[in-house]
Structures are given as C-alpha cells and as structure tokens.
Design an enzyme around this catalytic site. Structure first.
Site, short mmCIF file in Angstrom:
data_model
loop_
_atom_site.label_atom_id
_atom_site.label_comp_id
_atom_site.label_asym_id
_atom_site.label_seq_id
_atom_site.Cartn_x
_atom_site.Cartn_y
_atom_site.Cartn_z
N HIS A 17 0.84 -1.20 0.00
CA HIS A 17 0.00 0.00 0.00
C HIS A 17 0.87 1.25 0.00
O HIS A 17 0.63 2.20 -0.74
CB HIS A 17 -0.87 0.06 1.26
CG HIS A 17 -1.95 -0.97 1.35
ND1 HIS A 17 -2.12 -1.77 2.45
CD2 HIS A 17 -2.95 -1.30 0.49
CE1 HIS A 17 -3.17 -2.56 2.27
NE2 HIS A 17 -3.69 -2.29 1.08
N ARG A 90 -1.61 -6.14 -8.34
CA ARG A 90 -0.52 -7.05 -7.99
C ARG A 90 -0.36 -8.17 -9.01
O ARG A 90 0.72 -8.52 -9.39
CB ARG A 90 -0.75 -7.64 -6.61
CG ARG A 90 -0.60 -6.61 -5.51
CD ARG A 90 -1.13 -7.10 -4.21
NE ARG A 90 -2.54 -7.43 -4.35
CZ ARG A 90 -3.24 -8.11 -3.48
NH1 ARG A 90 -2.68 -8.57 -2.41
NH2 ARG A 90 -4.52 -8.34 -3.69
N1 COA Z 1 -0.01 -4.04 -2.03
C1 COA Z 1 -0.25 -5.03 -1.18
N2 COA Z 1 -1.51 -5.45 -0.86
C2 COA Z 1 -2.52 -4.81 -1.43
C3 COA Z 1 -2.35 -3.77 -2.33
C4 COA Z 1 -1.01 -3.37 -2.62
N3 COA Z 1 -0.75 -2.38 -3.44
N4 COA Z 1 -3.54 -3.35 -2.73
C5 COA Z 1 -4.45 -4.09 -2.10
N5 COA Z 1 -3.82 -4.99 -1.32
C6 COA Z 1 -4.44 -6.02 -0.52
C7 COA Z 1 -5.32 -5.49 0.58
O1 COA Z 1 -4.62 -5.37 1.79
C8 COA Z 1 -6.36 -6.57 0.67
O2 COA Z 1 -5.84 -7.63 1.44
P1 COA Z 1 -6.80 -8.63 2.25
O3 COA Z 1 -7.82 -9.15 1.27
O4 COA Z 1 -5.86 -9.67 2.68
O5 COA Z 1 -7.42 -7.82 3.34
C9 COA Z 1 -6.49 -7.11 -0.75
O6 COA Z 1 -5.29 -6.74 -1.38
C10 COA Z 1 -7.65 -6.56 -1.49
O7 COA Z 1 -7.54 -5.15 -1.54
P2 COA Z 1 -8.75 -4.29 -2.05
O8 COA Z 1 -9.35 -4.93 -3.25
O9 COA Z 1 -8.29 -2.88 -2.16
O10 COA Z 1 -9.81 -4.48 -0.91
P3 COA Z 1 -9.99 -3.66 0.37
O11 COA Z 1 -10.84 -4.43 1.29
O12 COA Z 1 -8.70 -3.20 0.91
O13 COA Z 1 -10.77 -2.36 -0.17
C11 COA Z 1 -12.81 -1.17 -0.70
C12 COA Z 1 -12.03 -2.48 -0.83
C13 COA Z 1 -12.95 -0.78 0.76
C14 COA Z 1 -12.05 -0.08 -1.47
C15 COA Z 1 -14.20 -1.40 -1.34
O14 COA Z 1 -14.85 -2.45 -0.67
C16 COA Z 1 -15.07 -0.14 -1.29
O15 COA Z 1 -14.93 0.72 -2.14
N6 COA Z 1 -15.97 -0.08 -0.28
C17 COA Z 1 -16.89 1.08 -0.13
C18 COA Z 1 -18.28 0.75 -0.71
C19 COA Z 1 -18.22 0.91 -2.20
O16 COA Z 1 -18.10 2.01 -2.74
N7 COA Z 1 -18.26 -0.25 -2.88
C20 COA Z 1 -18.00 -0.30 -4.29
C21 COA Z 1 -19.22 -0.22 -5.08
S1 COA Z 1 -18.69 -0.17 -6.77
#
Ligand code: COA
Length: 162
Positions: A17, A90
């Site tokens: 991140h 990734r």
């Molecule tokens: N390097 C390392 N790890 C990374 C990364 C990076 N650059 N980017 C993402 N990851 C990891 C995250 O830590 C996460 O790990 P985990 O599954 O083990 O917890 C995984 O990859 C998935 O990341 P991501 O897809 O970004 O999921 P998230 O849970 O961190 O975020 C939200 C998702 C919160 C952005 C999304 O659910 C959201 O937008 N929520 C608000 C409601 C909304 O608007 N929904 C969308 C409607 S279209």
C-alpha cells in the site's frame, strides 16, 4: 489542485500500500488515503488503529492525509471533488475484481477516473490478511509492513499489553 484517493480497508497498511501511496503522491498535488468499509470483511484492527498506522507510515509525506468514510467511494469522490481513484494491481488475479469496481465507480460517479499502478515485484504476494496470519503465528513480518508500525501491529496480533 489535483487530488487522488487511495481507498481500501488497510487492515493493516502494508509496504505494498505504502509504495502505491508514495507513487501517487509524486503524481498528484494531494493524496487522501481513505479507509472504507468492505462489506465482505470484518476488520481485525479498529478504525482508530488503522488510521493511526497510516498516519505514522505516511508522516514524511505532507501532501498525504488520512480519512474515513462510511458509504460509497463514489459518493466520497463527489463530496470531496477528488479527481482520481488510485489502486495497485498485484497480479492478473486482482484484475477482474478491480476492473468491475472501476466500472461500477465510473457508472456511479463518471467525473472520477480510476488509475492502476503496477505493484513492485517484492510486494506481489503481500496482502493484509497474509500479514495478520503470519504475525499472529509469531512469524517475521518485518519486511512486509512499515517499520514505524511494526511493534504496535505485533502487539495487537499477539494480544500483548504495552
Ligand atoms: N499491495 C499489497 N496489498 C494490497 C495492495 C497493494 N498495493 N492493494 C491491495 N492490497 C491487498 C489489501 O490489503 C487486501 O488484502 P486482504 O484481502 O488480505 O485484506 C487485498 O489486497 C484486497 O484489496 P482491495 O481490493 O483494495 O480491498 P480492500 O478491502 O482493501 O478495499 C474497498 C475495498 C474498501 C475499497 C471497497 O470495498 C469499497 O470501495 N468499499 C466502499 C463501498 C463501495 O463504494 N463499494 C464499491 C461499489 S462499486
């Protein structure tokens, strides 16, 4: 003033991140690291812990700030008039899900663009849940998360008192 939003659950923030946030900060005037609720996940770290970890990890970047929003990312983008959503890619496995999210966000708020930055190879396999799993079983997570939060993350994962 061009503002980028780096959204996620950050449970906790990882070196992967942080790499994406730092690169976004070199491209935009200001960057908001935005904690949102992922309905598919129950966070391990509290909201205040996650915000504190991000603040500490980004303390050398004055143009980066942390925020939280209890709602849709698209609505936050509209509310703040931020320009871009930055996500790290990734592996191909991330692509389908990220592509779907980008299209949905574009439909909900067409003014914001989603930009993907390719992750550095050393962070290809890193994820927050992997760090939680390794850390809670007393494995070495020192290469995976920012050093400034290492002790606190380990304490929480191992249920240690200060
Ligand atoms: N390097 C390392 N790890 C990374 C990364 C990076 N650059 N980017 C993402 N990851 C990891 C995250 O830590 C996460 O790990 P985990 O599954 O083990 O917890 C995984 O990859 C998935 O990341 P991501 O897809 O970004 O999921 P998230 O849970 O961190 O975020 C939200 C998702 C919160 C952005 C999304 O659910 C959201 O937008 N929520 C608000 C409601 C909304 O608007 N929904 C969308 C409607 S279209």
């Amino acid at each position: 003033m061009r503002t980028a939003v780096c959204p996620g659950s950050f449970d906790p923030i990882t070196n992967g991140h942080l790499d994406i946030i730092q690169r976004a900060a070199s491209l935009f005037d200001s960057v908001i690291v935005l904690i949102l609720h992922n309905p598919a996940k129950e966070p391990c770290f509290s909201l205040s812990q996650r915000m504190d970890f991000i603040r500490k990890a980004t303390q050398d970047y004055p143009q980066v700030r942390v925020d939280y929003y209890d709602g849709l990312l698209a609505d936050y983008m509209r509310k703040t008039k931020a320009n871009a959503i930055i996500k790290g890619l990734r592996a191909m496995s991330d692509f389908e899900y990220e592509f779907q999210m980008a299209l949905a966000n574009k439909k909900l708020y067409p003014e914001a663009e989603t930009l993907f930055l390719t992750t550095q190879t050393e962070n290809m396999y890193v994820s927050s849940s992997l760090i939680r799993q390794i850390g809670s079983l007393h494995g070495d997570i020192s290469d995976l998360i920012p050093p400034v939060i290492l002790q606190e993350v380990k304490q929480v994962l191992n249920h240690e008192e200060d």
